[in-house]
Design a protein around this motif. Structure first.
Motif, PDB file in Angstrom:
ATOM      1  N   UNK A 131      -0.182 -19.622   2.021  1.00  0.00           N
ATOM      2  CA  UNK A 131      -1.204 -18.689   2.526  1.00  0.00           C
ATOM      3  C   UNK A 131      -0.768 -17.230   2.418  1.00  0.00           C
ATOM      4  N   UNK A 132       0.558 -17.028   2.309  1.00  0.00           N
ATOM      5  CA  UNK A 132       1.074 -15.653   2.319  1.00  0.00           C
ATOM      6  C   UNK A 132       0.420 -14.803   1.233  1.00  0.00           C
ATOM      7  N   UNK A 133       0.351 -15.353   0.024  1.00  0.00           N
ATOM      8  CA  UNK A 133      -0.121 -14.568  -1.111  1.00  0.00           C
ATOM      9  C   UNK A 133      -1.548 -14.082  -0.896  1.00  0.00           C
ATOM     10  N   UNK A 134      -2.429 -15.013  -0.514  1.00  0.00           N
ATOM     11  CA  UNK A 134      -3.826 -14.655  -0.291  1.00  0.00           C
ATOM     12  C   UNK A 134      -3.919 -13.569   0.779  1.00  0.00           C
ATOM     13  N   UNK A 135      -3.209 -13.816   1.883  1.00  0.00           N
ATOM     14  CA  UNK A 135      -3.318 -12.940   3.029  1.00  0.00           C
ATOM     15  C   UNK A 135      -2.807 -11.549   2.684  1.00  0.00           C
ATOM     16  N   UNK A 136      -1.683 -11.509   1.925  1.00  0.00           N
ATOM     17  CA  UNK A 136      -1.079 -10.239   1.548  1.00  0.00           C
ATOM     18  C   UNK A 136      -2.036  -9.437   0.679  1.00  0.00           C
ATOM     19  N   UNK A 137      -2.634 -10.128  -0.310  1.00  0.00           N
ATOM     20  CA  UNK A 137      -3.496  -9.430  -1.254  1.00  0.00           C
ATOM     21  C   UNK A 137      -4.754  -8.909  -0.569  1.00  0.00           C
ATOM     22  N   UNK A 138      -5.296  -9.717   0.349  1.00  0.00           N
ATOM     23  CA  UNK A 138      -6.507  -9.281   1.022  1.00  0.00           C
ATOM     24  C   UNK A 138      -6.203  -8.169   2.025  1.00  0.00           C
ATOM     25  N   UNK A 139      -5.016  -8.223   2.682  1.00  0.00           N
ATOM     26  CA  UNK A 139      -4.609  -7.136   3.572  1.00  0.00           C
ATOM     27  C   UNK A 139      -4.481  -5.845   2.778  1.00  0.00           C
ATOM     28  N   UNK A 140      -3.835  -5.953   1.620  1.00  0.00           N
ATOM     29  CA  UNK A 140      -3.638  -4.783   0.771  1.00  0.00           C
ATOM     30  C   UNK A 140      -4.995  -4.189   0.399  1.00  0.00           C
ATOM     31  N   UNK A 141      -5.935  -5.067  -0.010  1.00  0.00           N
ATOM     32  CA  UNK A 141      -7.259  -4.579  -0.413  1.00  0.00           C
ATOM     33  C   UNK A 141      -7.977  -3.926   0.758  1.00  0.00           C
ATOM     34  N   UNK A 142      -7.840  -4.536   1.964  1.00  0.00           N
ATOM     35  CA  UNK A 142      -8.526  -3.994   3.142  1.00  0.00           C
ATOM     36  C   UNK A 142      -8.009  -2.598   3.463  1.00  0.00           C
ATOM     37  N   UNK A 143      -6.668  -2.419   3.433  1.00  0.00           N
ATOM     38  CA  UNK A 143      -6.106  -1.113   3.775  1.00  0.00           C
ATOM     39  C   UNK A 143      -6.437  -0.094   2.684  1.00  0.00           C
ATOM     40  N   UNK A 144      -6.357  -0.516   1.415  1.00  0.00           N
ATOM     41  CA  UNK A 144      -6.671   0.414   0.320  1.00  0.00           C
ATOM     42  C   UNK A 144      -8.102   0.911   0.434  1.00  0.00           C
ATOM     43  N   UNK A 145      -8.993   0.038   0.861  1.00  0.00           N
ATOM     44  CA  UNK A 145     -10.391   0.390   1.045  1.00  0.00           C
ATOM     45  C   UNK A 145     -10.517   1.518   2.071  1.00  0.00           C
ATOM     46  N   UNK A 160       0.838  -1.200   0.000  1.00  0.00           N
ATOM     47  CA  UNK A 160       0.000   0.000   0.000  1.00  0.00           C
ATOM     48  C   UNK A 160       0.876   1.254   0.000  1.00  0.00           C
ATOM     49  N   UNK A 161       1.963   1.213   0.806  1.00  0.00           N
ATOM     50  CA  UNK A 161       2.855   2.372   0.910  1.00  0.00           C
ATOM     51  C   UNK A 161       3.448   2.702  -0.471  1.00  0.00           C
ATOM     52  N   UNK A 162       3.834   1.673  -1.219  1.00  0.00           N
ATOM     53  CA  UNK A 162       4.420   1.882  -2.554  1.00  0.00           C
ATOM     54  C   UNK A 162       3.446   1.461  -3.630  1.00  0.00           C
ATOM     55  N   UNK A 163       2.197   1.894  -3.490  1.00  0.00           N
ATOM     56  CA  UNK A 163       1.165   1.458  -4.418  1.00  0.00           C
ATOM     57  C   UNK A 163       1.500   1.832  -5.854  1.00  0.00           C
ATOM     58  N   UNK A 164       1.341   0.840  -6.751  1.00  0.00           N
ATOM     59  CA  UNK A 164       1.611   0.999  -8.182  1.00  0.00           C
ATOM     60  C   UNK A 164       3.068   1.264  -8.514  1.00  0.00           C
ATOM     61  N   UNK A 165       3.970   1.184  -7.520  1.00  0.00           N
ATOM     62  CA  UNK A 165       5.394   1.258  -7.837  1.00  0.00           C
ATOM     63  C   UNK A 165       5.933  -0.163  -7.778  1.00  0.00           C
ATOM     64  N   UNK A 166       7.271  -0.321  -7.953  1.00  0.00           N
ATOM     65  CA  UNK A 166       7.761  -1.691  -8.151  1.00  0.00           C
ATOM     66  C   UNK A 166       7.524  -2.659  -6.989  1.00  0.00           C
ATOM     67  N   UNK A 167       7.627  -2.212  -5.696  1.00  0.00           N
ATOM     68  CA  UNK A 167       7.394  -3.237  -4.653  1.00  0.00           C
ATOM     69  C   UNK A 167       5.977  -3.812  -4.746  1.00  0.00           C
ATOM     70  N   UNK A 168       5.003  -2.933  -5.061  1.00  0.00           N
ATOM     71  CA  UNK A 168       3.619  -3.372  -5.196  1.00  0.00           C
ATOM     72  C   UNK A 168       3.483  -4.347  -6.356  1.00  0.00           C
ATOM     73  N   UNK A 169       4.153  -4.022  -7.478  1.00  0.00           N
ATOM     74  CA  UNK A 169       4.029  -4.879  -8.664  1.00  0.00           C
ATOM     75  C   UNK A 169       4.660  -6.238  -8.429  1.00  0.00           C
TER      76      UNK A 169
END
Lengths: 318, 272
Positions: free
Chosen positions: A195-209, A124-133
């Protein structure tokens, strides 16, 4: 009654109802489908008389409803019946294995939960930059990769080529905690990755929301750094969805553990269930199925309750 | 139309097409017979055996090609079954409403309260394990997800003016479902189809890997992993090829599905 207490009690009652319905479904499925436990034990060549005797001995001559309540009553008292194939008490065989499985899942959770939340925040901190991608790409990859591939790739390179860990995760009660942890290191890594991938993506979505809320804009406009906006304003408000995410993924671990245990020949519940299915040992399958379903439903229930309790609007009613 | 395909979708399309073509033409492409023993146990790769041989000396490339055929066939059949059952019941629940909707929705809630792998294992403990039962079990268990999606979409569409108009002109339920709701619900369903297909590929591979899916001598990717997994400990990577094939197929279909999803949503002005 306090409205929140009422809501919580309602959810718990609903969860218990669901648990009963699920146990009835599992039992009903094994009943309704063709196939006969007595036939399975004695094989195709058995005489009618031997079959009838065994059916009476196993209680199969009674109606399904009676047997369901006997079975359910047994489970409530901790009696899971006896295995068809080796005539051992299922509860004794399971208690040890359940402990092993929970031990594995516990350590996977200890590593994956903080890591997933940290990486989600980073994305979320680096949204749409390389760490996010990079994080999104890795998520896509791990969702598409079967658990056993991750397992065998790690075994092939880390255990066999480098020799850091044993390729099989054999543990016994006589081992110290350190030895046990060394033995389960590879399965824990695999489960963490699963499980990391799912959890990471859903955490990201929750915070972005949360980040789209008006108060976040206010915080930004008053000049807080992005990191402080996330830490002070976004994260506390995202806790409820994140806890839900964590619980859902722990529930997912319950399933992932079945495959991973088979890969590493780990003496847990998953291995036990798969062996029982191969041998068509229905009582063991039923027992394992109900325990897995119970854990899964309870974790989902906890996720539900936490999200109710974490909602300040429900906690402080007007 | 092919000028503005993004690179990721191109890669996805290429590999998806490659695997499907290999699956369809397997008997013509495979250098040896499916269960034919042609060499020593776990021979390394050579000119005769590009990927080497497997745990009992069959050509691994041949096994992989036939295995892909089985995996893709079962996954496709189960996906179709899951879509037909799930969407028809989902649309019916949305159009009928009332107790029919309640019964179907609660049943689906119940089925989804248990992980589908666990439920599949319970069912496979009493059913004979054949390709037909596998397709039925996987397709029906997965139709719960399609049901939820199609019901949700159809509930939205069901209150649109054109559906009201069709009801007022006295069209039958069949017309409402197939001529009014289905065409408008198609794009979210198609996007979901890719994801369900991937899930099916992973599901059948997992079952076969556990020894509860496709039975030998028939090959499928999960089964080939199982057959060759003992070699890993001796540093023989034969089990990794089919596992990598599963992963690349899943990733490719995912890339294509992503692209289709983006395309259809942009065509419809942002609303899927």
């Amino acid at each position: 009654m306090h409205p929140i207490l009422k809501l919580v009690l309602q959810r718990i009652a609903l969860g218990i109802l669901l648990l009963f319905a699920a146990s009835a479904m599992i039992f009903g499925l094994t009943e309704a489908l063709p196939g006969d436990a007595a036939q399975a034990v004695l094989g195709q060549g058995a005489t009618e008389e031997a079959l009838a005797n065994l059916r009476r001995e196993m209680g199969l001559d009674q109606p399904a409803i009676t047997r369901y309540f006997q079975w359910l009553g047994g489970i409530v008292q901790g009696d899971l019946g006896t295995s068809i194939t080796n005539r051992l008490d299922i509860a004794t065989s399971i208690s040890n294995r359940l402990g092993n499985t929970l031990f594995l899942a516990f350590w996977a959770a200890v590593f994956s939960v903080p890591l997933a939340i940290f990486l989600g925040l980073l994305a979320v901190r680096y949204q749409n930059r390389w760490p996010d991608k990079v994080i999104s790409g890795a998520t896509l990859a791990t969702i598409s990769i079967p658990e056993f591939l991750i397992g065998y790739v790690l075994v092939y390179f880390i255990a066999v080529q480098l020799g850091w860990f044993a390729p099989l995760a054999l543990i016994s009660d006589s081992m110290s905690l350190g030895q046990k942890l060394h033995a389960i290191a590879l399965p824990v890594i695999v489960l963490t990755m699963v499980v990391l991938a799912h959890m990471m993506r859903m955490t990201r979505a929750a915070i972005l929301n949360v980040m789209q809320s008006a108060y976040i804009e206010t915080a930004e406009l008053k000049g807080l750094s992005t990191f402080n906006v996330i830490r002070k304003h976004a994260f506390p408000n995202a806790i409820a969805p994140i806890v839900t995410v964590v619980m859902l993924n722990l529930a997912y671990l319950v399933v992932g553990v079945v495959v991973v245990e088979v890969v590493f020949v780990y003496p847990g519940m998953g291995q036990y269930l798969v062996d029982a299915v191969v041998k068509r040992d229905v009582p063991v399958v039923l027992a394992c199925g109900v325990i897995f379903a119970g854990i899964y439903i309870s974790l989902n229930l906890i996720a539900d309750l936490v999200s109710i309790l974490a909602n300040p609007r429900l906690r402080h009613p007007k | 139309m092919f000028t503005n395909i993004p690179v990721s979708a191109m890669i996805g399309l290429f590999f998806t097409a490659l695997y499907f073509i290999a699956a369809i033409f397997a008997p013509f492409l495979a250098p040896y017979g499916m269960a034919e023993v042609v060499g020593d146990v776990w021979e390394p790769s050579s000119a005769n055996h590009l990927l080497g041989t497997d745990n009992i000396g069959r050509d691994l490339l041949t096994r992989m090609i036939y295995g892909g055929r089985t995996t893709i066939f079962i996954a496709t059949a189960a996906t179709i079954l899951s879509f037909v059952t799930g969407s028809v019941l989902g649309f019916l629940a949305a159009v009928l409403g009332g107790w029919a909707d309640q019964v179907l929705s609660r049943l689906v809630d119940l089925l989804m309260s248990i992980p589908s792998l666990i439920l599949a294992l319970v069912v496979l403990a009493v059913l004979p394990v054949t390709v037909t039962t596998l397709i039925l079990v996987m397709g029906l268990l997965d139709s719960t997800r399609v049901f939820r999606l199609s019901r949700a979409v159809a509930v939205d569409i069901n209150v649109m003016d054109y559906v009201e108009a069709a009801k007022l002109r006295g069209e039958k339920r069949g017309w409402i479902i197939f001529r009014e709701i289905l065409p408008n619900a198609l794009s979210p369903l198609v996007a979901e189809m890719g994801l369900r297909f991937i899930f099916m590929v992973l599901f059948i591979s997992t079952l076969s890997f556990l020894g509860l899916g496709v039975q030998p001598p028939l090959a499928d990717w999960g089964g080939i992993v199982k057959e060759n997994k003992d070699g890993i400990v001796y540093g023989i990577g034969a089990a990794l090829y089919p596992a990598i094939a599963i992963a690349t197929l899943a990733i490719s279909v995912n890339l294509v599905a992503d692209w289709i999803l983006n395309r259809t949503t942009s065509l419809k002005g942002g609303r899927g």
